[in-house]
Design a protein around this motif. Structure first.
Motif, mmCIF file in Angstrom:
data_model
loop_
_atom_site.group_PDB
_atom_site.id
_atom_site.type_symbol
_atom_site.label_atom_id
_atom_site.label_comp_id
_atom_site.label_asym_id
_atom_site.label_seq_id
_atom_site.Cartn_x
_atom_site.Cartn_y
_atom_site.Cartn_z
ATOM 1 N N GLY A 184 -11.211 45.792 -20.100
ATOM 2 C CA GLY A 184 -12.528 46.208 -20.558
ATOM 3 C C GLY A 184 -13.563 45.113 -20.640
ATOM 4 N N VAL A 185 -13.283 43.959 -20.061
ATOM 5 C CA VAL A 185 -14.257 42.864 -20.015
ATOM 6 C C VAL A 185 -15.061 43.006 -18.719
ATOM 7 C CG1 VAL A 185 -14.558 40.357 -19.898
ATOM 8 C CG2 VAL A 185 -12.776 41.346 -21.361
ATOM 9 N N PRO A 186 -16.388 42.922 -18.778
ATOM 10 C CA PRO A 186 -17.196 43.113 -17.572
ATOM 11 C C PRO A 186 -17.214 41.871 -16.673
ATOM 12 C CG PRO A 186 -18.621 42.730 -19.446
ATOM 13 C CD PRO A 186 -17.224 42.803 -19.993
ATOM 14 N N GLN A 187 -16.047 41.389 -16.328
ATOM 15 C CA GLN A 187 -15.916 40.150 -15.558
ATOM 16 C C GLN A 187 -14.525 40.090 -14.943
ATOM 17 O OE1 GLN A 187 -16.138 35.328 -16.488
ATOM 18 N NE2 GLN A 187 -16.587 36.784 -18.086
ATOM 19 N N PRO A 263 -12.691 53.280 -16.635
ATOM 20 C CA PRO A 263 -13.295 52.519 -15.530
ATOM 21 C C PRO A 263 -13.531 51.061 -15.911
ATOM 22 C CG PRO A 263 -14.493 54.577 -15.931
ATOM 23 C CD PRO A 263 -13.557 54.387 -17.084
ATOM 24 N N TRP A 264 -13.369 50.166 -14.945
ATOM 25 C CA TRP A 264 -13.814 48.801 -15.143
ATOM 26 C C TRP A 264 -15.244 48.814 -15.673
ATOM 27 C CZ3 TRP A 264 -12.421 45.558 -10.152
ATOM 28 C CH2 TRP A 264 -11.100 45.067 -10.275
ATOM 29 N N VAL A 265 -15.567 47.869 -16.538
ATOM 30 C CA VAL A 265 -16.924 47.743 -17.070
ATOM 31 C C VAL A 265 -17.721 46.841 -16.134
ATOM 32 C CG1 VAL A 265 -18.322 47.062 -19.059
ATOM 33 C CG2 VAL A 265 -16.027 48.021 -19.402
ATOM 34 N N PRO A 308 -17.632 44.527 -12.128
ATOM 35 C CA PRO A 308 -17.519 43.428 -13.089
ATOM 36 C C PRO A 308 -18.015 42.143 -12.431
ATOM 37 C CG PRO A 308 -15.491 44.721 -13.032
ATOM 38 C CD PRO A 308 -16.332 45.189 -11.877
ATOM 39 N N ALA A 309 -18.581 41.251 -13.214
ATOM 40 C CA ALA A 309 -19.093 39.996 -12.669
ATOM 41 C C ALA A 309 -17.974 39.142 -12.103
ATOM 42 C CB ALA A 309 -19.826 39.223 -13.762
ATOM 43 N N LYS A 310 -18.341 38.268 -11.196
ATOM 44 C CA LYS A 310 -17.412 37.228 -10.784
ATOM 45 C C LYS A 310 -17.184 36.287 -11.967
ATOM 46 C CE LYS A 310 -18.953 37.427 -5.979
ATOM 47 N NZ LYS A 310 -19.587 36.678 -4.850
ATOM 48 N N THR A 311 -16.150 35.481 -11.900
ATOM 49 C CA THR A 311 -15.810 34.588 -13.004
ATOM 50 C C THR A 311 -16.965 33.645 -13.330
ATOM 51 O OG1 THR A 311 -13.487 34.619 -12.334
ATOM 52 C CG2 THR A 311 -14.174 32.849 -13.806
ATOM 53 N N SER A 341 -24.781 36.311 -20.058
ATOM 54 C CA SER A 341 -23.461 35.681 -19.884
ATOM 55 C C SER A 341 -22.597 35.888 -21.115
ATOM 56 C CB SER A 341 -23.636 34.185 -19.606
ATOM 57 O OG SER A 341 -24.398 33.977 -18.430
ATOM 58 N N ALA A 342 -23.213 35.834 -22.292
ATOM 59 C CA ALA A 342 -22.466 36.084 -23.529
ATOM 60 C C ALA A 342 -21.939 37.510 -23.550
ATOM 61 C CB ALA A 342 -23.361 35.832 -24.738
ATOM 62 N N ARG A 343 -22.719 38.447 -23.057
ATOM 63 C CA ARG A 343 -22.228 39.831 -22.968
ATOM 64 C C ARG A 343 -21.086 39.943 -21.964
ATOM 65 N NH1 ARG A 343 -26.834 44.545 -23.506
ATOM 66 N NH2 ARG A 343 -27.587 43.981 -25.596
ATOM 67 N N LEU A 344 -21.172 39.204 -20.865
ATOM 68 C CA LEU A 344 -20.088 39.226 -19.877
ATOM 69 C C LEU A 344 -18.810 38.632 -20.448
ATOM 70 C CD1 LEU A 344 -22.027 38.159 -16.650
ATOM 71 C CD2 LEU A 344 -21.380 40.473 -17.352
ATOM 72 N N GLN A 345 -18.940 37.781 -21.457
ATOM 73 C CA GLN A 345 -17.775 37.226 -22.152
ATOM 74 C C GLN A 345 -17.485 37.989 -23.444
ATOM 75 O OE1 GLN A 345 -15.736 35.480 -20.611
ATOM 76 N NE2 GLN A 345 -16.181 33.296 -20.616
ATOM 77 N N THR A 346 -18.188 39.085 -23.654
ATOM 78 C CA THR A 346 -18.019 40.027 -24.776
ATOM 79 C C THR A 346 -18.235 39.395 -26.145
ATOM 80 O OG1 THR A 346 -15.565 39.838 -24.701
ATOM 81 C CG2 THR A 346 -16.583 41.638 -23.473
ATOM 82 N N PHE A 347 -19.097 38.359 -26.217
ATOM 83 C CA PHE A 347 -19.565 37.883 -27.513
ATOM 84 C C PHE A 347 -20.579 38.891 -28.055
ATOM 85 C CE2 PHE A 347 -18.073 33.814 -25.908
ATOM 86 C CZ PHE A 347 -17.649 33.149 -27.052
ATOM 87 N N PRO A 348 -20.621 39.097 -29.364
ATOM 88 C CA PRO A 348 -21.622 39.995 -29.941
ATOM 89 C C PRO A 348 -23.023 39.393 -29.822
ATOM 90 C CG PRO A 348 -20.425 38.860 -31.688
ATOM 91 C CD PRO A 348 -19.731 38.511 -30.398
#
Length: 395
Positions: A184-187, A263-265, A308-311, A341-348
């Motif tokens: 569930g991480v968008p990356q 689904p992938w995010v 999902p984003a690339k790494t 980028s913080a959202r892609l790493q799932t930081f609030p």
């Protein structure tokens, strides 16, 4: 349940562990910029961060026996020695902190050890040293002798491991390469996770199954169309089905492929609701400032909006060329903002990164996705709780 973490960085793993219900009693990080970020969020009274005991220290100077017997020891030793984008010096790199991680295991004797590192650690050139790392975690009290070469130490560890009888401190260790997108991480971020349960606990454990899948995303986009409807993308603005995926999508349409999980995010899912940083540069959203200069390089073309984003990558001296970019619907590219980028790493969104764009992106590129860290450590905590309950029943 108590936890200690080494090499905390910007706090992605630490936040996931906190969210899973562990209470940090010691967090160690030497980089002042990463510590500044954590301290800044402590001052802002952000969530679990407000109670984090962060120590800006070199872990080589720490006596870990003060934490003897805690439930969880976690950490992500610096990845540069083993990174695909690094200098590949491995154990010879002065930044190799695995010996300190293993010393912490030996001195703390935690119930569980959790270590995260880059996919490059599994490369063939590091295979022997990776085995060495795993066996040292299994038998942390079998230490190198004075002037003993690491390969000779490895041989002694192998002999002990095959012998099968050992009464000292030991751990049952497993590892797995995980793709953050599958949880569930968008990356699309592949990282090695090593987990060891102390042998005397007699706990059986395996990595939790993925919760999300690429097939479910394809079904959502190209079979039902719910993805586009959810984002209010008119049919005339939707991309064409990629030729290389047409057979796979047809199999999904006909029910010939089993769809598992959600689904992938995607990047669109993750950054939805944020204003366009190019047109609204003073939008008031923390860390959401446009940074110019993004360019495409061969092999580095940015992240599509509907995957999902690339790494996200850090680099030794800032963001590497052609990395950490968004491909816009018109085909042009721009850098992700720090907030994106913080959202892609799932930081609030309440978690704010201090420092320059380059420094903040370096911290994010080195971070563990909060959601993935939470998912793994929540499963670990549940298994520990079951173990305590089982022990109570036996009494």
């Amino acid at each position: 349940m108590r936890s200690v973490e080494l090499f905390v960085g910007a706090g992605g793993l630490a936040m996931g562990i906190s969210n899973a219900g562990f209470r940090h009693v010691g967090l160690y990080e030497w980089d002042r910029y990463a510590c500044d970020t954590i301290r800044f969020n402590k001052e802002r009274n952000v969530g679990p961060v407000r109670d984090w005991p962060i120590y800006q220290l070199d872990v080589r100077s720490v006596d870990f026996t003060q934490y003897r017997g805690i439930e969880l020891l976690a950490g992500g030793p610096p990845c540069q020695p083993f990174s695909l984008g690094g200098k590949h010096r491995g154990r010879e790199d002065h930044r190799n902190m695995f010996p300190e991680m293993i010393r912490a295991v030996r001195e703390i004797q935690p119930k569980v050890v959790l270590i995260e590192n880059v996919k490059g650690l599994l490369r063939e050139s590091f295979a022997k040293y990776f085995e060495y790392i795993l066996l040292q975690i299994c038998y942390p009290e079998i230490v190198p002798k004075e002037n003993e070469d690491w390969t000779d130490h490895l041989s002694r560890l192998e002999q002990q491991h095959t012998k099968g009888r050992y009464h000292g401190l030991s751990y049952r260790v497993v590892f797995r390469l995980l793709n953050a997108a599958d949880y569930g991480v968008p990356q699309k971020r592949e990282r090695v996770f090593i987990v060891g349960f102390r042998s005397d606990l007699n706990i059986e454990w395996s990595f939790p199954n993925p919760t999300h899948s690429f097939d479910a995303l394809l079904y959502d986009q190209w079979v039902t169309g719910e993805y586009w409807e959810r984002h209010r993308v008119a049919k005339k603005h939707r991309p064409d089905i990629p030729d290389k995926l047409k057979k796979r999508i047809e199999s999904l349409r006909m029910g010939l492929r089993l769809i598992q999980g959600a689904p992938w995010v995607t990047v669109r899912d993750a950054i939805s609701g944020l204003p366009d940083p190019e047109s609204e540069q003073d939008c008031g959203v923390p860390n959401h400032r446009f940074n110019p200069g993004a360019r495409v390089y061969p092999g580095h073309t940015g992240s599509p909006l509907d995957e999902p984003a690339k790494t996200l990558k850090a680099g030794d001296h800032g963001v590497p060329g052609g990395e950490n970019m968004l491909v816009k619907p018109d085909g042009t590219v721009r850098y992700f903002t720090v907030r994106e980028s913080a959202r892609l790493q799932t930081f609030p969104d309440e978690y704010v990164f201090s420092g320059s764009w380059t420094e903040s992106m370096r911290q994010l590129g080195n971070a563990v996705p909060v959601r993935l860290a939470h998912f793994i450590t929540k499963d670990i905590r549940t298994r520990l709780e079951w173990s305590v309950a089982d022990a109570g029943k036996a009494v």
